[in-house]
Design an enzyme around this catalytic site. Sequence first.
Site, PDB file in Angstrom:
ATOM      1  N   LYS A 188      14.974   8.433 -26.704  1.00 34.26           N
ATOM      2  CA  LYS A 188      15.124   9.884 -26.878  1.00 34.26           C
ATOM      3  C   LYS A 188      16.513  10.219 -26.319  1.00 34.26           C
ATOM      4  CE  LYS A 188      13.535  14.120 -27.401  1.00 34.26           C
ATOM      5  NZ  LYS A 188      13.485  14.729 -28.701  1.00 34.26           N
ATOM      6  N   LYS A 220      25.481   8.775 -35.392  1.00 33.75           N
ATOM      7  CA  LYS A 220      24.325   9.258 -36.165  1.00 33.75           C
ATOM      8  C   LYS A 220      24.681  10.530 -36.925  1.00 33.75           C
ATOM      9  CE  LYS A 220      19.392  10.352 -35.801  1.00 33.75           C
ATOM     10  NZ  LYS A 220      18.200  10.353 -34.950  1.00 33.75           N
ATOM     11  N   CYS A 267      21.807  16.571 -34.143  1.00 29.26           N
ATOM     12  CA  CYS A 267      20.609  17.407 -33.973  1.00 29.26           C
ATOM     13  C   CYS A 267      20.916  18.828 -34.473  1.00 29.26           C
ATOM     14  CB  CYS A 267      20.209  17.440 -32.499  1.00 29.26           C
ATOM     15  SG  CYS A 267      18.843  18.561 -32.203  1.00 29.26           S
TER      16      CYS A 267
END
Length: 409
Positions: free
Chosen positions: A50, A187, A149
């Site tokens: 995480k 990412k 995110c």
Amino acid sequence: MRNLQDMDLSVDFCGVKFLNPFILASAPPTTTGSMIGRAFKAGWAGAVTKTLLIDASTITNVTPRLASLGLKGQAADAKINYALENIELVTDRDLALWLKEIEDLRKKFPDNVVIASIMDDASEPKGWQRLARQCEEAGAGMIELNMSCPHGMPERGMGSAIGQDLDLAQRVTNWVAEAVDIPVIAKMTPNVTDVGLVAKACVDAGANAISATNTVAAIVGVDLETLSPLPSVSGYSAQGGLSGPAIKPIALKAVASIAEATDVPISGIGGITTWEDAAEFILLGASTLQICTAVMMHGYSIIDNLLDGLGGFMKRKGFANISDMVGISLEKLVPLGELDTKTRRIAHIDNGTCIQCDACFISCRDGGYQAVTRGSDKVYRVTEKLCSGCALCMQVCPVSGCITMGPKS
Ligand SMILES: Cc1cc2nc3c(=O)[nH]c(=O)nc-3n(C[C@H](O)[C@H](O)[C@H](O)COP(=O)(O)O)c2cc1C
């Protein structure tokens, strides 16, 4: 390992050996070191933690923070195309605790790979570099940069606020690549115009690999009684990130675009649930695969079917190892203008298996070319000269194989 096919599924990803291509994505299934340890025992080759922050005390999650489309009230075997929205933030667990857990995992599971996902803002290198170095010292095999995110963190100048800005994405990648010796994965967010361009910029700045994608920015729905968007937190909501099978087509396209724009290894993420999904991602250029939502729904044990199914597919198709398979289908992906316009096909309806539901007739009448007719005998016919070969009738037909596309007679 539960690869009953006895195939070699190991992968070399930026010089790091993975026992198989399956990695837990950074998400609830990797909330703690002990969860990651259980997943390694179950057969997962790697896990992305995480996302870690310098100061996790700044993180307070809301409740509830998940809402879904197509899940509630459906039988488990009908849950094929669902989407899960989340408004969860990054880890709220202390960095020191995480570093200790990474160290323990390294000792207990030397053949598995812990990838540390990290995040900070792009104002200065200090935080990124400190996080990356500490994770490397603790024994992380790779670093993943969470610049993707889509909710909560962008408001603080983090997450997709970085991945949507070429300069910031490059700057952060460069800081981290300079700080550590282990490979760095950037990412991607799918919420950009050209994900290949962002990936290439990160590779130019020193990224050794690209993972794609994070969740798709979304609002899953509105509660029509309370009028609150979902998930409703005391009557209010916020834009979130969509995951699960519904985003697979977006993620597949992202992987293909990145494979065409760069020459670094790609970790495919987004809606992977079955071995078939995994195979598709590999064929379009991914060499490792990250999974979150399918594990949240079905647990770590899905690894058994993933390994067995992928091994069986490779055996049947004659692929000796994963690298033989990576990107094979890319050569079949061409600009639309290069596709065959000469061969004309039309719909053929098998009235023997037809259940007379009218779906093809209605769709062709109101969304197609009025080529499907329904006789008074309830026999459906295709008028050859009207059928443009679009295949809409085939998409709406509920009976597998009843409508096929074939040459004009
Ligand atoms: C509840 C939830 C929390 C997530 N948290 C993170 C996170 O902390 N860091 C990150 O990089 N991605 C996070 N993700 C995104 C996943 O890693 C993954 O990119 C995304 O869910 C798409 O994969 P999937 O369709 O297999 O779930 C999260 C996803 C979900 C559903």
